[in-house]
Motif scaffolding. Structure first.
Motif, PDB file in Angstrom:
ATOM      1  N   GLN A  38       0.990  -1.035   0.157  1.00 45.49           N
ATOM      2  CA  GLN A  38       0.079  -0.078   0.109  1.00 45.49           C
ATOM      3  C   GLN A  38       0.809   1.293   0.060  1.00 45.49           C
ATOM      4  O   GLN A  38       1.645   1.334   0.948  1.00 45.49           O
ATOM      5  CB  GLN A  38      -0.916   0.028   1.180  1.00 45.49           C
ATOM      6  N   ARG A  42      -2.810   5.317  -0.709  1.00 44.63           N
ATOM      7  CA  ARG A  42      -3.356   4.501  -1.888  1.00 44.63           C
ATOM      8  C   ARG A  42      -3.989   3.243  -1.483  1.00 44.63           C
ATOM      9  O   ARG A  42      -4.181   3.072  -0.349  1.00 44.63           O
ATOM     10  CB  ARG A  42      -2.012   4.355  -3.103  1.00 44.63           C
ATOM     11  N   GLY A  43      -4.456   2.456  -2.682  1.00 34.63           N
ATOM     12  CA  GLY A  43      -5.209   1.467  -2.582  1.00 34.63           C
ATOM     13  C   GLY A  43      -4.177   0.084  -2.102  1.00 34.63           C
ATOM     14  O   GLY A  43      -2.936   0.408  -1.949  1.00 34.63           O
ATOM     15  N   LEU A  44      -4.727  -0.844  -2.159  1.00 34.74           N
ATOM     16  CA  LEU A  44      -4.042  -2.344  -1.903  1.00 34.74           C
ATOM     17  C   LEU A  44      -3.693  -3.070  -3.178  1.00 34.74           C
ATOM     18  O   LEU A  44      -4.532  -3.189  -3.878  1.00 34.74           O
ATOM     19  CB  LEU A  44      -4.876  -3.172  -0.928  1.00 34.74           C
TER      20      LEU A  44
END
Lengths: 110, 114
Positions: A38, A42-44
């Protein structure tokens, strides 16, 4: 109880140095295990997953590798770190359909 | 077709208000839809999940609404509290698959103002 441990919790490494992050799982046998990254805010991003000892699937070509030497141990490695490897690294295990995440390792590459 | 699109990217709600986060998917083979809550510096934690055979699932102040025909699902947080301030991720998977991979949305940062 089923617990996920990640070590270390935080890490500051220079560019070009090697990396080894460890994930260990308690209370379950032969779990599916996952490594995520991550980036800040931000996202995964799924990096690797493993359905058993020695079985690794890579999701994104990159500077990292993973290994599963034991049933409950999942290791993320790099031979030479890049600045872009900085981020929050999360290990997860599969439940029935859901995934359960560990506490994460914060990696800063300078 | 494997993507899950989440909106909004960020959300500010007053205490006591309703927070709504939306997700959309394309792959009709998805059959499991969880929501995760993540506080800064922590790993995501499973909040609530739904299967497509029900249209709504409620757990306390958290409700998932599911629209199979529109291929959309949403998280509603009733009576939002400052302690709900976190990043929320929706996800989808083919639950019976051997890999158990989850496809995550991009995340929504929720701020609940006191």
């Amino acid at each position: 109880s089923q617990t996920i441990h990640q070590w270390p919790a935080t890490l500051v490494q220079p560019v070009g140095s090697p990396l080894s992050l460890e994930c260990t799982v308690e209370g379950t046998s032969n779990p599916n295990l996952y490594w995520y990254r991550q980036a800040a805010g931000r996202g995964l991003q799924l990096l690797f997953y493993s359905v058993g000892i020695g079985q690794i699937s890579s999701e994104v070509p990159q500077n990292l590798s993973a290994s599963r030497p034991q049933d409950r141990q999942f290791i993320l490695s790099s031979k030479k770190l890049l600045l872009s490897d900085s981020g929050f690294y999360l290990c997860a295990r599969r439940g029935y359909n859901e995934q359960f995440f560990g506490p994460g390792t914060r990696l800063t590459v300078l | 077709q494997q993507q899950v699109k989440q909106s909004p990217q960020s959300l500010i709600v007053q205490k006591g208000g309703i927070s709504i986060i939306n997700c959309a998917y394309e792959n009709t083979a998805f059959d499991y839809f969880p929501w995760y809550q993540q506080f800064p510096g922590k790993g995501p934690a499973l909040l609530i999940a739904i299967r497509p055979d029900v249209s709504e699932k409620k757990e306390g102040r958290f409700t998932i609404s599911f629209n199979k025909s529109a291929k959309q699902f949403s998280l509603h947080i009733m009576d939002s509290q400052p302690g709900d301030s976190a990043t929320y991720f929706c996800a989808a998977s083919m639950g019976t698959g051997n890999t158990g991979k989850l496809i995550f949305g991009q995340g929504t940062t929720l701020q609940v103002k006191p």
